[in-house]
Design a protein around this motif. Structure first.
Motif, PDB file in Angstrom:
ATOM      1  N   GLN A  14     -12.808  -1.340  -5.044  1.00 50.58           N
ATOM      2  CA  GLN A  14     -11.743  -0.519  -4.456  1.00 50.58           C
ATOM      3  C   GLN A  14     -10.913   0.116  -5.568  1.00 50.58           C
ATOM      4  O   GLN A  14     -10.700  -0.495  -6.614  1.00 50.58           O
ATOM      5  CB  GLN A  14     -10.827  -1.394  -3.593  1.00 50.58           C
ATOM      6  N   HIS A  15     -10.437   1.315  -5.316  1.00 48.03           N
ATOM      7  CA  HIS A  15      -9.502   2.019  -6.202  1.00 48.03           C
ATOM      8  C   HIS A  15      -8.359   2.484  -5.313  1.00 48.03           C
ATOM      9  O   HIS A  15      -8.516   3.461  -4.582  1.00 48.03           O
ATOM     10  CB  HIS A  15     -10.170   3.235  -6.858  1.00 48.03           C
ATOM     11  N   ASP A  16      -7.247   1.767  -5.371  1.00 42.38           N
ATOM     12  CA  ASP A  16      -6.140   2.063  -4.459  1.00 42.38           C
ATOM     13  C   ASP A  16      -4.832   2.254  -5.205  1.00 42.38           C
ATOM     14  O   ASP A  16      -4.597   1.635  -6.241  1.00 42.38           O
ATOM     15  CB  ASP A  16      -5.949   0.906  -3.463  1.00 42.38           C
ATOM     16  N   GLU A  17      -3.964   3.086  -4.634  1.00 41.16           N
ATOM     17  CA  GLU A  17      -2.606   3.194  -5.127  1.00 41.16           C
ATOM     18  C   GLU A  17      -1.788   2.106  -4.442  1.00 41.16           C
ATOM     19  O   GLU A  17      -1.883   1.924  -3.230  1.00 41.16           O
ATOM     20  CB  GLU A  17      -2.020   4.564  -4.795  1.00 41.16           C
ATOM     21  N   GLU A  18      -1.005   1.379  -5.239  1.00 38.91           N
ATOM     22  CA  GLU A  18      -0.159   0.327  -4.687  1.00 38.91           C
ATOM     23  C   GLU A  18       1.230   0.390  -5.321  1.00 38.91           C
ATOM     24  O   GLU A  18       1.408   0.939  -6.402  1.00 38.91           O
ATOM     25  CB  GLU A  18      -0.770  -1.053  -4.951  1.00 38.91           C
ATOM     26  N   PRO A  33       0.790  -1.225   0.000  1.00 44.81           N
ATOM     27  CA  PRO A  33       0.000   0.000   0.000  1.00 44.81           C
ATOM     28  C   PRO A  33       0.830   1.286   0.000  1.00 44.81           C
ATOM     29  O   PRO A  33       0.307   2.354  -0.316  1.00 44.81           O
ATOM     30  CB  PRO A  33      -0.822  -0.108   1.282  1.00 44.81           C
ATOM     31  N   ARG A  75      -2.272   2.227 -10.021  1.00 46.11           N
ATOM     32  CA  ARG A  75      -3.658   2.247  -9.559  1.00 46.11           C
ATOM     33  C   ARG A  75      -4.222   0.840  -9.698  1.00 46.11           C
ATOM     34  O   ARG A  75      -4.207   0.270 -10.793  1.00 46.11           O
ATOM     35  CB  ARG A  75      -4.466   3.220 -10.414  1.00 46.11           C
TER      36      ARG A  75
END
Length: 105
Positions: A49-53, A11, A39
């Protein structure tokens, strides 16, 4: 010796660096690339979910995979981390020899 490319996502940069350092220190990986943030879009527990990883590319051997997976799971902040191993079918022989040497217990 059969080499593997293991993929996982973290994350944030700090978590990615912690896991990369752990894998190298324990000789579970010969090299870990921490890629630029991306993304990720996925469904988790019924919600999109829309997450930066931060993706990691981990070079190791099949012989070290079980220990590497345990180490990632133990240090990973996600409840269910993505850990995918892809066999390396071909590569520069000298590089693959180096991966094997760097991951010997």
């Amino acid at each position: 010796m059969s080499a593997l490319l293991v993929l996982t996502n973290l994350p944030d940069r700090a978590a990615a660096e912690r896991i990369a350092d752990l894998l190298i220190e324990q000789k579970l990986a010969a090299c870990v690339n921490i890629l630029a943030p991306c993304r990720s879009v996925y469904r988790w527990k019924g919600a999109v979910q829309h997450d930066e990883e931060h993706p990691l590319l981990v070079k190791t051997t099949a012989e070290r995979y079980a220990e590497l997976e345990r180490a990632i799971r133990g240090a990973h902040p996600y409840e269910l981390p993505e850990i995918i191993a892809v066999p390396i079918e071909r590569g520069l022989p000298g590089y693959l020899d180096w991966v094997a040497a760097e991951t010997k217990p």
